[in-house]
Design a protein around this motif. Structure first.
Motif, PDB file in Angstrom:
ATOM      1  N   ASP A 110      -3.747  -6.685   4.166  1.00 13.78           N
ATOM      2  CA  ASP A 110      -3.251  -7.978   3.683  1.00 13.78           C
ATOM      3  C   ASP A 110      -1.782  -7.883   3.285  1.00 13.78           C
ATOM      4  O   ASP A 110      -0.991  -8.798   3.563  1.00 13.78           O
ATOM      5  N   ARG A 111      -1.410  -6.800   2.638  1.00 12.36           N
ATOM      6  CA  ARG A 111      -0.019  -6.622   2.237  1.00 12.36           C
ATOM      7  C   ARG A 111       0.886  -6.521   3.463  1.00 12.36           C
ATOM      8  O   ARG A 111       1.982  -7.093   3.488  1.00 12.36           O
TER       9      ARG A 111
ATOM     10  N   ALA B 203     -20.247   4.506  -2.178  1.00  7.30           N
ATOM     11  CA  ALA B 203     -19.262   3.964  -3.116  1.00  7.30           C
ATOM     12  C   ALA B 203     -17.859   4.374  -2.700  1.00  7.30           C
ATOM     13  O   ALA B 203     -16.915   3.579  -2.746  1.00  7.30           O
ATOM     14  N   VAL B 204     -17.716   5.631  -2.268  1.00  7.36           N
ATOM     15  CA  VAL B 204     -16.412   6.116  -1.812  1.00  7.36           C
ATOM     16  C   VAL B 204     -15.974   5.366  -0.560  1.00  7.36           C
ATOM     17  O   VAL B 204     -14.820   4.954  -0.425  1.00  7.36           O
ATOM     18  N   ASP B 205     -16.925   5.203   0.380  1.00 13.14           N
ATOM     19  CA  ASP B 205     -16.620   4.476   1.618  1.00 13.14           C
ATOM     20  C   ASP B 205     -16.206   3.034   1.329  1.00 13.14           C
ATOM     21  O   ASP B 205     -15.253   2.514   1.913  1.00 13.14           O
ATOM     22  N   ASN B 206     -16.948   2.390   0.418  1.00 14.30           N
ATOM     23  CA  ASN B 206     -16.621   1.004   0.066  1.00 14.30           C
ATOM     24  C   ASN B 206     -15.234   0.891  -0.546  1.00 14.30           C
ATOM     25  O   ASN B 206     -14.484  -0.052  -0.265  1.00 14.30           O
TER      26      ASN B 206
ATOM     27  N   ARG C 245     -12.111  -1.155   0.945  1.00 12.84           N
ATOM     28  CA  ARG C 245     -11.435  -2.156   0.118  1.00 12.84           C
ATOM     29  C   ARG C 245      -9.933  -1.890   0.064  1.00 12.84           C
ATOM     30  O   ARG C 245      -9.110  -2.807   0.193  1.00 12.84           O
ATOM     31  N   GLU C 246      -9.556  -0.636  -0.097  1.00  8.71           N
ATOM     32  CA  GLU C 246      -8.135  -0.274  -0.152  1.00  8.71           C
ATOM     33  C   GLU C 246      -7.450  -0.544   1.192  1.00  8.71           C
ATOM     34  O   GLU C 246      -6.311  -1.019   1.237  1.00  8.71           O
ATOM     35  N   ALA C 247      -8.174  -0.246   2.281  1.00  4.13           N
ATOM     36  CA  ALA C 247      -7.610  -0.498   3.603  1.00  4.13           C
ATOM     37  C   ALA C 247      -7.400  -1.994   3.826  1.00  4.13           C
ATOM     38  O   ALA C 247      -6.380  -2.409   4.407  1.00  4.13           O
ATOM     39  N   LEU C 248      -8.332  -2.812   3.371  1.00  5.98           N
ATOM     40  CA  LEU C 248      -8.193  -4.257   3.508  1.00  5.98           C
ATOM     41  C   LEU C 248      -7.018  -4.791   2.691  1.00  5.98           C
ATOM     42  O   LEU C 248      -6.271  -5.679   3.131  1.00  5.98           O
TER      43      LEU C 248
END
Length: 237
Positions: free
Chosen positions: A17-18, A3-6, A10-13
């Motif tokens: 995008d930003r 869950a932490v890795d996911n 997600r935050e890195a993605l």
């Protein structure tokens, strides 16, 4: 752990995008500036340059209209008395004839812009400068972005307007802030070129006049000489 890795992925993605969006915006702004530089620097005169600048502002900001205001003195006010502490502005360029004949009475907003502070008006409904304008002008400019740049006779105000309220955003302001120094430099260069051209034309005119005067003097000498010869001949006869 998964869950932490996911969550980290997600935050890195999201950050990626930003970053891509920011890079796209910067690239778009750079292209707009290059296009603006080419348009402005190819102008043949001050009036042409201001017209090109306004068209480019409307095109790049995708707004409805734009116009340029210059401060006027009592002699240019068209007979309207100027109150002490009140500054009048006239339109010296516009993309819509509706703004061309208007005299604007400066207030706090124009003062801030003239002092070098850009202003975004989400609504012009309660702005003193707009309240004094005819209803068609107010309807044509429900929101506005104003910025100034130095002119030869004082600060010049440029206003981009939209019929839509709250139209202008920070990206529009960023484009204008990058564009205005280019426009200011181009206008100053054109002014110098026009002044030099005027001086050259005046010098040529004076040289032509001097040549004309010299020709007249030579002709007078020749005429007087011929008259003298004629008189001498008559006396001798």
């Amino acid at each position: 752990m998964n869950a932490v890795d996911n969550e980290a992925v997600r935050e890195a993605l999201i950050n990626l995008d930003r970053s891509r969006e920011k890079e796209r915006m910067l690239r778009e702004q750079a292209n707009n500036l290059l296009e603006g530089l080419e348009i402005i620097t190819s102008a043949t005169g001050t009036e042409d340059m201001l017209g090109r600048l306004l068209k480019m502002v409307v095109s790049q900001l995708q707004c409805d209209d734009a116009f340029i205001l210059s401060r006027v003195d009592q002699a240019e006010s068209g007979g309207e008395a100027i109150e002490e502490g009140v500054e009048l502005y006239r339109c010296i360029g516009t993309t819509h004839p509706l703004f061309s004949q208007q005299i604007w009475r400066g207030g706090q907003v124009f003062q801030r812009v003239q002092e070098g502070q850009p202003v975004m008006l989400f609504s012009t409904a309660r702005i003193a400068e707009w309240l004094q304008q005819p209803e068609p002008v107010r309807e044509q400019s429900n929101s506005a972005l104003l910025i100034s740049f130095p002119g030869e006779a004082g600060p010049i105000l440029i206003a981009a307007v939209s019929r839509q309220r709250a139209y202008f955003k920070k990206i529009h302001l960023g484009l204008m802030q990058r564009l205005i120094p280019i426009a200011s430099h181009a206008l100053h260069t054109l002014h110098i070129n026009e002044k030099l051209q005027s001086e050259i034309e005046e010098r040529n005119r004076l040289e032509q006049y001097s040549s004309f005067q010299a020709g007249i003097a030579d002709m007078n000498v020749s005429v007087l000489h011929n008259i003298g010869n004629s008189i001498t001949g008559s006396q001798g006869h």
